[in-house]
Design a protein around this motif. Structure first.
Motif, PDB file in Angstrom:
ATOM      1  N   PRO A  70       0.810  -1.239   0.000  1.00 34.82           N
ATOM      2  CA  PRO A  70       0.000   0.000   0.000  1.00 34.82           C
ATOM      3  C   PRO A  70       0.832   1.274   0.000  1.00 34.82           C
ATOM      4  N   VAL A  71       2.090   1.209   0.444  1.00 31.34           N
ATOM      5  CA  VAL A  71       2.922   2.418   0.411  1.00 31.34           C
ATOM      6  C   VAL A  71       4.073   2.286  -0.590  1.00 31.34           C
ATOM      7  N   ILE A  72       4.076   1.211  -1.370  1.00 32.60           N
ATOM      8  CA  ILE A  72       5.146   1.019  -2.369  1.00 32.60           C
ATOM      9  C   ILE A  72       4.590   1.037  -3.779  1.00 32.60           C
ATOM     10  N   ASP A  73       3.371   0.577  -3.926  1.00 34.30           N
ATOM     11  CA  ASP A  73       2.800   0.448  -5.268  1.00 34.30           C
ATOM     12  C   ASP A  73       1.979   1.692  -5.615  1.00 34.30           C
ATOM     13  N   PRO A  74       2.482   2.540  -6.507  1.00 31.80           N
ATOM     14  CA  PRO A  74       1.745   3.763  -6.872  1.00 31.80           C
ATOM     15  C   PRO A  74       0.368   3.480  -7.452  1.00 31.80           C
ATOM     16  N   ASP A  75       0.117   2.235  -7.911  1.00 32.08           N
ATOM     17  CA  ASP A  75      -1.199   1.898  -8.460  1.00 32.08           C
ATOM     18  C   ASP A  75      -2.164   1.405  -7.388  1.00 32.08           C
ATOM     19  N   PHE A  76      -1.688   1.278  -6.144  1.00 37.03           N
ATOM     20  CA  PHE A  76      -2.557   0.833  -5.058  1.00 37.03           C
ATOM     21  C   PHE A  76      -3.580   1.928  -4.764  1.00 37.03           C
ATOM     22  N   GLU A  77      -4.826   1.536  -4.511  1.00 38.44           N
ATOM     23  CA  GLU A  77      -5.839   2.547  -4.210  1.00 38.44           C
ATOM     24  C   GLU A  77      -5.388   3.373  -2.995  1.00 38.44           C
ATOM     25  N   GLY A  78      -5.445   4.669  -3.145  1.00 38.99           N
ATOM     26  CA  GLY A  78      -5.128   5.551  -2.019  1.00 38.99           C
ATOM     27  C   GLY A  78      -3.649   5.683  -1.732  1.00 38.99           C
ATOM     28  N   PHE A  79      -2.800   5.371  -2.714  1.00 42.21           N
ATOM     29  CA  PHE A  79      -1.349   5.366  -2.479  1.00 42.21           C
ATOM     30  C   PHE A  79      -0.845   6.664  -1.859  1.00 42.21           C
ATOM     31  N   ARG A  80      -1.250   7.789  -2.447  1.00 42.31           N
ATOM     32  CA  ARG A  80      -0.701   9.050  -1.940  1.00 42.31           C
ATOM     33  C   ARG A  80      -1.216   9.378  -0.528  1.00 42.31           C
ATOM     34  N   ASP A  81      -2.458   9.060  -0.276  1.00 41.35           N
ATOM     35  CA  ASP A  81      -2.959   9.214   1.101  1.00 41.35           C
ATOM     36  C   ASP A  81      -2.187   8.297   2.054  1.00 41.35           C
ATOM     37  N   ASN A  82      -1.900   7.115   1.562  1.00 45.74           N
ATOM     38  CA  ASN A  82      -1.163   6.176   2.406  1.00 45.74           C
ATOM     39  C   ASN A  82       0.213   6.734   2.785  1.00 45.74           C
ATOM     40  N   LEU A  83       0.853   7.425   1.814  1.00 49.24           N
ATOM     41  CA  LEU A  83       2.161   8.019   2.129  1.00 49.24           C
ATOM     42  C   LEU A  83       2.035   9.036   3.262  1.00 49.24           C
ATOM     43  N   VAL A  84       0.965   9.799   3.212  1.00 54.27           N
ATOM     44  CA  VAL A  84       0.757  10.790   4.267  1.00 54.27           C
ATOM     45  C   VAL A  84       0.595  10.094   5.628  1.00 54.27           C
ATOM     46  N   ARG A  85      -0.247   9.086   5.668  1.00 55.59           N
ATOM     47  CA  ARG A  85      -0.438   8.356   6.942  1.00 55.59           C
ATOM     48  C   ARG A  85       0.853   7.683   7.400  1.00 55.59           C
ATOM     49  N   PHE A  86       1.621   7.211   6.400  1.00 53.52           N
ATOM     50  CA  PHE A  86       2.908   6.576   6.692  1.00 53.52           C
ATOM     51  C   PHE A  86       3.814   7.576   7.429  1.00 53.52           C
ATOM     52  N   GLY A  87       3.788   8.838   6.981  1.00 51.37           N
ATOM     53  CA  GLY A  87       4.563   9.878   7.638  1.00 51.37           C
ATOM     54  C   GLY A  87       4.036  10.173   9.041  1.00 51.37           C
ATOM     55  N   GLU A  88       2.712  10.220   9.153  1.00 52.33           N
ATOM     56  CA  GLU A  88       2.138  10.525  10.474  1.00 52.33           C
ATOM     57  C   GLU A  88       2.488   9.440  11.488  1.00 52.33           C
ATOM     58  N   LEU A  89       2.387   8.189  11.034  1.00 52.49           N
ATOM     59  CA  LEU A  89       2.652   7.059  11.935  1.00 52.49           C
ATOM     60  C   LEU A  89       4.079   7.041  12.454  1.00 52.49           C
ATOM     61  N   THR A  90       5.020   7.452  11.589  1.00 57.61           N
ATOM     62  CA  THR A  90       6.437   7.296  11.910  1.00 57.61           C
ATOM     63  C   THR A  90       7.115   8.589  12.284  1.00 57.61           C
ATOM     64  N   GLY A  91       6.427   9.727  12.064  1.00 61.34           N
ATOM     65  CA  GLY A  91       7.090  11.001  12.293  1.00 61.34           C
ATOM     66  C   GLY A  91       8.171  11.304  11.268  1.00 61.34           C
ATOM     67  N   CYS A  92       8.205  10.548  10.176  1.00 67.34           N
ATOM     68  CA  CYS A  92       9.209  10.804   9.138  1.00 67.34           C
ATOM     69  C   CYS A  92       8.613  11.700   8.056  1.00 67.34           C
TER      70      CYS A  92
END
Lengths: 467, 467, 467
Positions: free
Chosen positions: C196-218
């Protein structure tokens, strides 16, 4: 028991009984080995093999690649890096390392070939293991020092009627000369493998062209001179017994360019660094040129396509070619061979033997092609597929469309001299098992199966390779 | 014995016993032949077949391609070149040539079909050979002159419940008319094979379009008129019993263009020489158009993709189409069918039967597609794979994903009329063997295996083809 | 009898006897399930499963896709459309519909798993049918209300030593926390599935990147921050028992870009709508990045390539992901993996487990690669091939080149919890059958076969996955 008399036969008792009968009638036939990679120096010089590790382990890629895949360093197997810096390990240490990993070969043909060799050539009856590694080493080592284990003595003991080696056009064939002049009766012939002067991607290709010119006195800077050099070397090889050529290209692609286009292409690949597309095109064109020469001189043409050579970049840098890092790739034949077939496919005097590392081509492309074109025949299961299941698949996937008589019997294709009887024995057993199943399922009568078994074990190889 | 009662059954006694039981319950079921290439004239005129060579050897590409691959000229098999110059050889000479090479068919289905026909239709018990070639010829020749060997008598003797022939949209279906009006009870139906008016690469395509317009009164120079012509001919074919269409394209590609784009494409392919890309695109679009019409009129759609037709350029020039030079190619389905499936894949009233010459598609693409889409079913092992090992692979590679009930029973797909019982018998035996192995390995209970055997031999073909 | 004690064993009595012996020694080994999709909530909350239809039919794509292929609507199977409008049917009605179509599963693994589960978990001895559908329903429904059928009790009854679930990097792993804190002894671990955070074709990929940042503080808008987020989540997953990562890409393509190029690529895919080529390139690059992290942190890497996800556009629109419309495609490995292998292939501390949905790659590409590169191992027959014939082909096509010890035992890869013992039992039986055939044909001695059977059933999975 290290080798069982019923090995590789069907488990069903009625099929097994038929397989036994069939095998009994072919097991002692002479070995015809029309394609392989043994070293002609062995037969020329007839020196003793050095030691068990150097004989069995160091040069056998089947053995070393499996050990390497499990994390064992090639240096520890006695394989020297190109820079030569490393000190070779003690052969006995190499042998022990190999013996202690013998379980890795379970289910592989390597295991069956080795057991067969250990049992029938050296008389072992116990499976190799870490425990008996030294006993194995000592017995083999002692045997190798005796006259009975010299190359020529083994040749006769193995019942080899004829064996072909494979040489580059640049090879002076001195060992073959020596063999011929020695008065020894063993029939060792060469085969013409021109990849070093045909494949622009071969290491040293342009230097090879220069040497090709020097050897032949032809102007190999010109297209005509280059072709003439091939003609000369083919004749020279035929004088040394060659009845076949062999071509190991990345693909099966062929091409049939006009003379002007071929000439221009040759100029590009022989002077500049060839583009990958030009290199592929030149190899393709040369298959057709080689076929044209075969029509003239009668040499049988073998095509071994589809190997990605030296896939492991690190290993290639450190150790050079042929280190087990060759990997098969998908291989297309139907479009690839068309230019060549359009010119020569209907010529029943030409004989092109096709091999594959892509088993999907057996039933889809190769059997339909060989079952139609007079110029095409199918070589046996090759390399990774020269194994019981691989051979079975070859027959199951080709026979219904191409029959038995568009195939050419068995090739051992090996540099592992001592494994030759084991390999031919395996092929004979697997073919007898296949035939026995046809008999048991009433697809073939037993008298016919006997005839086919004999053809597959002996006659077809002799005839297809004109031996 | 020429044909053994246990042929093609498993060798293990317990599996063989089960296979025998299963086979006993299906062997006498009527033959349903929903797809094939017999000549409707035979049933219409009911004339005697000319002689053994003309009946068995001349028209059978399985037979002639094998002989040709071994260097025998087609002219010597009685096959006339296009220019018609050659004098046809004596049929008896053709038969002798064939008989003296009968060993070439060992291991092939041709051998099994022929032996079955020789034994059950003509009463032979000795294998054909050079020695008995004349005796064979004389007995068959004599039989063919008797009323019992006329096409309609054989139809009844073979137990054919229904047989489909295959015709071009340009065919007036006169023989089918004659059959219908004759009062004979045999059910012979046609099938709609529109390649000559759909494939821009078909010889005479543009002339065919003109005739297509003349036949239907439609303006086949326009896209709408062209589609309407298809609708009319499909209705005409349905009036002659057709329940199916058939499409033999080089690939399985489909397309779903807008009406404007389709119209423009049709203009390009129907007026100019079409580019290869346009030709491929038009065939692709027409599969979707044919599916749309099938949704309307209920005709079952068959797709037979992946043959490289007339691969042998020389032979095509000299002898024309269908000379054994058709070679399978790699065939992709998952992307190719998507445009059509996006429109109609979920329509369970549509039935598209997929065939392949690329066995790699069985487990990777075809079984997963047919095991999911309501509109898709799998046709049986086709052409080179209509053979014991080919049929076994079909079941082994498709059943675990698609089950039995997304398949459609057996098609003989043959123009070799006398081989039809042999072909259906082979399919029934191989399926019973497959089922017996499932029973012996306790994957299926025997009562179920009986039901499946019946379904595969009879019911599924009738239902899938709406017969 | 619903399940026979000799099921899946060879039919030949001597091979069957050996298979029985081998199986007897492995059948009671604990289950190691290193890769699967059971819901950690089950083990965390330990609630009763709702009813037979909701447990067996609704979530099992093997079951629903077969029914769907035969024209049954998903809504009638209790599968809710995305819009949620439809009223779910009565579970008993779903069960009856399923039971009345149980014959569709003949010859499929689903049938074998279900029968095994019905017999061994619920004590049935009669085959499911329309007639006994209610009796089945009632007995299962009653059992599910008892404590013995709660997830944890079943876990213990099934003899599961360890099971891995699969989670997205965005998952907080709360259920795993709950399990750990509960004091229950069952070992349930997670696995890192970053699609979900590696495949740009995954539904919601860009939103997932945002959540990925929130979860990790990165700062997941930057390449460095994005990689650091992976490192943090991998560590978090390891804290929850994970020993492996898993990657489900459309192809096996890998890439090894310079840092600048990778950074630029990440910018493109994380901000704009990525082009298909960029998306593919980014997935390729990330496989190499994940391998680099595995070299650092020791996590085993699994690659599951080659599925065309959500092929059925209509179904995807109406029901969402994972509705049985995933279809395998042709998958290339030799060129695709080279960039990654050039960097890490010779690292014997790295372990990459390759899976395939393209069986043609077994003998041509995967076995040669795994039989050479220290970093590569082969995962078991996957998905559609996790079935008796599929498993047999896996062994037949890989063992001769890669041996047994470059494979990793069995994965059940399932979300169908109750089928887990059936699946492991099937794998053990098929492997014992394969080994028995090797013994009967004297390719392996029986003492070795016992050792291999144990390795395949237990040891290799534990070692390969570091469990």
């Amino acid at each position: 028991m290290l080798v069982h008399e019923d090995r590789l036969f069907p488990s069903d008792p009625s099929s097994r009984a038929i397989a036994r009968n069939l095998y009994a009638s072919v097991k002692d036939l002479p070995i015809v080995s029309p394609h392989g990679h043994t070293d002609p120096r062995w037969y020329a010089e007839n020196e003793a093999f050095p030691d068990p590790a150097t004989l069995f382990v160091v040069p056998d890629h089947y053995i070393s690649r499996m050990l390497y895949s499990q994390g064992i360093r090639l240096e520890d197997l006695g394989i020297a890096p190109r820079n030569g810096a490393a000190t070779a390990p003690d052969p006995r240490a190499v042998w022990r390392l190999f013996a202690s990993h013998y379980h890795l070969y379970r289910g592989t043909p390597t295991r069956l070939w080795l057991d067969h060799t250990f049992a029938t050539v050296f008389g072992f009856s116990e499976r190799l293991s870490a425990q008996n590694a030294d006993a194995y080493y000592d017995r083999i080592d002692a045997a190798l020092r005796t006259p009975e284990f010299r190359p020529r003595a083994l040749f006769e003991r193995f019942g080899i009627e004829v064996i072909a080696t494979t040489e580059s056009p640049l090879d002076p064939l001195k060992h073959h000369d020596t063999i011929r002049k020695s008065g020894w009766s063993g029939r060792v012939i060469t085969a013409y493998r021109p990849d070093p002067v045909i494949d622009p991607d071969f290491e040293g290709f342009r230097d090879n062209l220069v040497r090709f010119g020097e050897l032949t006195g032809c102007d190999t800077a010109s297209w005509n001179g280059y072709l003439e050099a091939h003609r000369q070397r083919r004749a020279f090889f035929r004088d040394h017994g060659a009845t076949s050529t062999d071509h190991g290209h990345p693909s099966a692609r062929t091409m049939d360019l006009s003379k002007a286009d071929a000439e221009a292409l040759f100029r590009r690949v022989s002077t500049d660094a060839a583009s990958p597309a030009d290199a592929e095109l030149f190899r393709a064109q040369m298959l057709t040129e080689m076929a044209a020469m075969s029509v003239e001189d009668g040499m049988v043409m073998q095509i071994h396509p589809g190997s990605f050579r030296n896939h492991n970049a690190d290993l290639f840098r450190t150790f050079g070619r042929d280190m087990g890092g060759d990997i098969p790739t998908r291989t297309e034949y139907v479009n690839a061979l068309k230019p060549l077939l359009d010119r020569f496919g209907n010529n029943s005097n030409l004989s092109i033997i096709l091999f594959t590392l892509d088993e999907t081509a057996y039933s889809r492309e190769l059997a339909p092609l060989a079952g139609h074109y007079p110029a095409l025949k199918l070589g046996p299961a090759w390399w990774f597929f020269d194994a019981p299941e691989g051979m079975r698949r070859f027959r199951e996937l080709t026979t219904e469309t191409a029959g038995f008589y568009n195939t050419v019997g068995f090739n051992d294709d090996t540099r592992a001299y001592l494994s030759i009887p084991a390999r031919h024995d395996m092929a004979r057993r697997v073919d007898c098992a296949f035939l026995a199943n046809l008999v048991t399922s009433h697809r073939l009568e037993e008298d016919e199966a006997h005839e086919v078994a004999h053809d597959l074990a002996y006659r077809l190889a002799k005839e297809a390779y004109k031996l």
